[in-house]
Design an enzyme around this catalytic site. Structure first.
Site, PDB file in Angstrom:
ATOM      1  N   PRO A 242       0.922  -1.388  -0.151  1.00 15.37           N
ATOM      2  CA  PRO A 242      -0.023  -0.061   0.107  1.00 15.37           C
ATOM      3  C   PRO A 242       0.940   1.090   0.021  1.00 15.37           C
ATOM      4  CG  PRO A 242      -0.053  -0.997   2.095  1.00 15.37           C
ATOM      5  CD  PRO A 242       1.039  -1.863   1.174  1.00 15.37           C
ATOM      6  N   ASP A 420       5.962   2.167   2.164  1.00 15.02           N
ATOM      7  CA  ASP A 420       4.738   1.136   2.390  1.00 15.02           C
ATOM      8  C   ASP A 420       4.238   1.396   3.656  1.00 15.02           C
ATOM      9  OD1 ASP A 420       3.650  -1.155   3.231  1.00 15.02           O
ATOM     10  OD2 ASP A 420       5.400  -2.457   2.762  1.00 15.02           O
ATOM     11  N   HIS A 421       2.805   1.682   3.383  1.00 12.96           N
ATOM     12  CA  HIS A 421       2.087   2.415   4.602  1.00 12.96           C
ATOM     13  C   HIS A 421       1.982   1.321   5.792  1.00 12.96           C
ATOM     14  CE1 HIS A 421      -0.822   4.926   6.770  1.00 12.96           C
ATOM     15  NE2 HIS A 421      -0.409   5.893   5.964  1.00 12.96           N
ATOM     16  N   ARG A 422       2.315   0.235   5.616  1.00 16.02           N
ATOM     17  CA  ARG A 422       2.188  -0.689   6.528  1.00 16.02           C
ATOM     18  C   ARG A 422       3.540  -0.569   7.694  1.00 16.02           C
ATOM     19  NH1 ARG A 422       2.772  -6.098   3.129  1.00 16.02           N
ATOM     20  NH2 ARG A 422       4.220  -4.895   2.444  1.00 16.02           N
ATOM     21  N   ALA A 423       4.621  -0.027   7.031  1.00 19.32           N
ATOM     22  CA  ALA A 423       5.685  -0.064   7.875  1.00 19.32           C
ATOM     23  C   ALA A 423       6.041   1.487   8.413  1.00 19.32           C
ATOM     24  CB  ALA A 423       6.694  -0.537   7.253  1.00 19.32           C
TER      25      ALA A 423
END
Length: 448
Positions: A242, A420-423
């Protein structure tokens, strides 16, 4: 005993390679460490060195062969004192003694199946029975060496269509190789349209797309291994990562002035400066230091947990014929600007010559992509997994800015951070860009 030389795995993800050049021929003496061949992967050309000593008995894979599977036999060496021809025949699995031993067995089997054969003859008119090739015995049994069978299966070749040249018409490896390189019928100019797979849009090579254009209006250029790998990885990135984007404008007048001072002070050797620092070299250094200053943004996402990196290993996007590669400046946060400059130039040159080693372009913790030299103002780059960030750098240009309530002119560069919007979420990405902006606008801080 014959020694088999196998197609090496030059990287953890390598499945096939192209054998671009042989540096030896049959009969040549081989010593440990000697370069036998050059193998081309989707990213680089590597040399294959001999581990054992002996004499080249057979080059199993021809020079120029493409998509050779990892661990496939590419050559055979005869040990010291071993007959070269015997070594080649033994490794081929087609020694005359073996063929002679197999022939009586085939005859016995044929006799035992005579009643079945007779019944078959009565059912099928004689004139319609297929003719046996040189490699076929009665009952359509095909005699072929184990290696020839395996390679034919890997290449999708039908042994029934191959004529054997070994003992008793046995199919051996050279027959399979000859069949593989034999000219194939040219495809019809107007092949029947093929339906696109369910759930997948038609690609540029699909008939659905080709039908939209006049056949004389385009040239179809097959994808090479590098372009296929780039397409696969970037598709995976956009589908599984994402992306989130943060952009900031950075004034670089002070950086340009410091760059000039550094280059003017460079020592010379034979009339050439020892280094010539570029703006991109300074961007790499500033970005590496920013990651060190904001360690929570220097990470990679995994399902099991977050990888927090200890060193800034910065990949630098380099355009090469047929695609893009990102050689890595290891521990860029600890290196001087002159070291980074010389290292980037060396990596870029060897990247364009496809001479990089796998550990020089695999891994890394982040990347920088600079299109400023093409006059691009700003853009957003696609993350290269397992990285969680990539910095896209635009051109430095003079713009009107407001300083102390007054209009002024400054050299401004726009940079966009893809995360990476997860990280790395938006706030953390903004913090990282703030740190980067601080190092660029006060560049002396990079030298202390």
């Amino acid at each position: 005993m014959p020694i088999k030389i196998l197609m090496p795995a030059l990287s953890p993800t390598m499945e096939t390679g192209n054998l671009t050049k042989w540096n030896v021929k049959v009969g040549d003496a081989v010593k440990s460490g000697m370069v036998l061949a050059e193998i081309e992967t989707d990213k680089a050309t590597m040399e294959v060195e001999a581990v054992d000593e002996g004499t080249v008995a057979k080059l199993v894979v021809a020079e120029g062969a493409a998509d050779v599977p990892v661990n496939a036999v590419i050559a055979i060496l005869a040990e010291e004192g071993e007959d070269v021809e015997a070594a080649a025949a033994a490794a081929e699995g087609a020694a005359p003694a073996e063929a002679k031993a197999e022939a009586p067995k085939a005859e016995e089997k044929a006799k035992s199946e005579e009643p079945k054969a007779e019944a078959a003859k009565q059912e099928v008119p004689k004139q319609d029975a297929p003719k046996a090739e040189g490699a076929k015995a009665e009952g359509e049994r095909i005699f072929a060496s184990p290696l020839a069978r395996r390679i034919a299966k890997e290449k999708g070749l039908d042994l029934k269509s191959i004529k054997g040249s070994g003992p008793k018409g046995r199919i051996i490896l050279r027959d399979v190789e000859a069949a593989e390189v034999a000219p194939k019928p040219a495809p019809s100019a107007q092949p029947a349209p093929a339906a696109a797979p369910a759930g997948k849009p038609a690609g540029a090579g699909d008939e659905t797309t080709l039908k939209l254009f006049d056949p004389d209006s385009y040239e179809l250029i097959p994808h090479d291994g590098m372009r296929k790998t780039i397409a696969r990885r970037l598709t995976e990135s956009k589908q599984t990562v994402p992306h989130f984007y943060v952009t900031v404008d950075v004034e670089i007048d002070a950086l340009l002035a410091l760059r000039k001072e550094i280059n003017d002070a460079a020592p010379t050797a034979d009339g050439k400066p020892a280094y010539k620092v570029s703006v991109n070299d300074m961007v790499i250094k500033a970005y590496a230091l920013a990651l060190k200053a904001v360690p929570d943004a220097h990470v990679s996402w995994t399902d099991g947990g977050m990888l927090k990196h200890k060193h800034a290993d910065v990949g630098v996007a380099v355009s090469i014929p047929g695609g893009l590669i990102t050689p890595i400046v290891r521990k860029a946060d600890e290196k001087s600007l002159s070291t980074i400059s010389n290292e980037v130039k060396d990596l870029a040159k060897r990247a364009k010559d496809r001479k990089l080693k796998p550990d020089e372009y695999q891994g890394g913790t982040t990347s920088v992509s600079n299109l400023g030299m093409f006059g691009v103002k700003d853009f957003a780059a696609v993350i290269n997994p397992p990285h969680a960030t990539i910095l896209a750098v635009g051109a430095g240009e003079q713009r009107a800015v407001v300083k102390d309530g007054q209009l002024a002119v400054a050299t401004v560069m726009s940079v966009t951070l893809s995360t990476d919007h997860r990280a790395v979420d938006g706030a953390l990405g903004a913090e990282l860009l703030k740190a980067f902006k601080g190092f660029v606008e006060k560049p002396m801080s990079m030298l202390v």
